[in-house]
Scaffold this motif. Structure first.
Motif, PDB file in Angstrom:
ATOM      1  N   ALA A 122       0.811  -1.216   0.000  1.00 47.95           N
ATOM      2  CA  ALA A 122       0.000   0.000   0.000  1.00 47.95           C
ATOM      3  C   ALA A 122       0.845   1.267   0.000  1.00 47.95           C
ATOM      4  O   ALA A 122       0.305   2.366   0.082  1.00 47.95           O
ATOM      5  N   GLY A 135       2.973   2.133   2.329  1.00 50.55           N
ATOM      6  CA  GLY A 135       3.253   2.622   3.671  1.00 50.55           C
ATOM      7  C   GLY A 135       4.438   1.945   4.310  1.00 50.55           C
ATOM      8  O   GLY A 135       4.565   1.925   5.525  1.00 50.55           O
ATOM      9  N   SER A 159       2.086   6.941   7.798  1.00 52.62           N
ATOM     10  CA  SER A 159       1.368   5.696   7.505  1.00 52.62           C
ATOM     11  C   SER A 159       0.369   5.299   8.582  1.00 52.62           C
ATOM     12  O   SER A 159      -0.168   4.191   8.538  1.00 52.62           O
ATOM     13  N   ASP A 190      -2.697   6.351   9.145  1.00 54.04           N
ATOM     14  CA  ASP A 190      -4.079   6.194   8.690  1.00 54.04           C
ATOM     15  C   ASP A 190      -4.302   4.891   7.938  1.00 54.04           C
ATOM     16  O   ASP A 190      -5.448   4.498   7.696  1.00 54.04           O
ATOM     17  N   ARG A 191      -3.217   4.180   7.578  1.00 50.84           N
ATOM     18  CA  ARG A 191      -3.357   2.921   6.854  1.00 50.84           C
ATOM     19  C   ARG A 191      -3.430   1.713   7.777  1.00 50.84           C
ATOM     20  O   ARG A 191      -3.625   0.590   7.311  1.00 50.84           O
ATOM     21  N   ALA A 199      -7.294   1.288   7.943  1.00 53.52           N
ATOM     22  CA  ALA A 199      -8.113   1.736   6.804  1.00 53.52           C
ATOM     23  C   ALA A 199      -8.367   0.620   5.801  1.00 53.52           C
ATOM     24  O   ALA A 199      -9.498   0.428   5.335  1.00 53.52           O
ATOM     25  N   LEU A 200      -7.323  -0.135   5.437  1.00 54.77           N
ATOM     26  CA  LEU A 200      -7.489  -1.185   4.437  1.00 54.77           C
ATOM     27  C   LEU A 200      -8.418  -2.286   4.939  1.00 54.77           C
ATOM     28  O   LEU A 200      -9.255  -2.806   4.188  1.00 54.77           O
ATOM     29  N   HIS A 239       3.410  -1.949  12.234  1.00 58.61           N
ATOM     30  CA  HIS A 239       3.724  -0.558  11.886  1.00 58.61           C
ATOM     31  C   HIS A 239       5.136  -0.203  12.319  1.00 58.61           C
ATOM     32  O   HIS A 239       5.873   0.475  11.590  1.00 58.61           O
TER      33      HIS A 239
END
Length: 218
Positions: free
Chosen positions: A15, A17, A63, A65-66, A69-70, A98
């Motif tokens: 993605a 990120g 990154s 918000d990812r 989100a996915l 993360h």
């Protein structure tokens, strides 16, 4: 849990990120600072720990918000919430993923970028140690912020506003630890405070994040 961790690592990289984006932003911050403050070697040496820590902090924001989100978009988050694995463990795995894709590469790259800011030799070890201890807290706090804003359209700005104030204590003690070491002073207090913040965040925030997710998924 290992399968979930590997899945999140693959998703983070696919993605956009992954470590490349964070490292690129970190490098841009480090390169632009000398243009802003001038090519004064002594000044750069003094502000290097703070700039490196600030760059790492902002790179972690890219990154956040990812994180959920996915999974929210494809419905996987609902399945994860009903899985036998506790939601607190799922949140912890996502925070770890993360950190592995964002925080750890920043820790490894910090000494290299420190050369660009004329970081004194005495500061490399404490800087890397402070980032190694402090960046997990950034990922866990960011996961909590991502849980608060999951499902919101254009929640990236709100996420930054929510998370940045919570990042301040980690930033202060992380940069202070490196700065005091460079000046030949004792950095034990800063180290203990930084470790205490990280330990408290890791122990408490996964439960808060899981509770927020349960509310958002209702």
């Amino acid at each position: 849990m290992i399968a979930l961790l590997l899945r999140d690592l693959r998703l983070a990289i696919r993605a956009g990120g992954g470590f490349g984006l964070g490292l690129a932003f970190f490098l841009i911050v480090v390169v632009l600072v000398p243009f802003g403050v001038g090519p004064n070697s002594s000044l750069l040496s003094k502000i290097a720990p703070g700039i490196l820590w600030l760059g790492a902090l902002l790179a972690c924001l890219l990154s956040l918000d990812r994180i959920f989100a996915l999974d929210w978009e494809d419905g996987s988050l609902d399945l994860l919430a009903t899985a036998p694995l506790p939601l607190e463990a799922i949140v912890s795995v996502k925070a770890l993923a993360h950190w592995l894709t964002t925080g750890l590469p920043l820790v490894i790259a910090a000494p290299v970028f420190g050369v660009l800011l004329n970081l004194p030799a005495a500061g490399y070890g404490p800087l890397v140690l402070s980032l190694l201890i402090g960046t997990p807290a950034l990922s866990v706090i960011g996961t909590f912020g991502a849980a608060l804003t999951v499902g919101l359209k254009r929640g990236g700005l709100l996420l930054s506003l929510l998370v940045l104030p919570l990042y301040v204590p980690t930033l202060i003690f992380g940069a202070e630890m490196a700065r005091r070491s460079i000046e030949g002073l004792s950095a034990q207090t800063s180290l203990l405070m930084l470790a205490g913040i990280t330990s408290a965040v890791i122990a408490l925030l996964p439960f808060a994040s899981a509770a927020v997710l349960r509310v958002n998924l209702r």
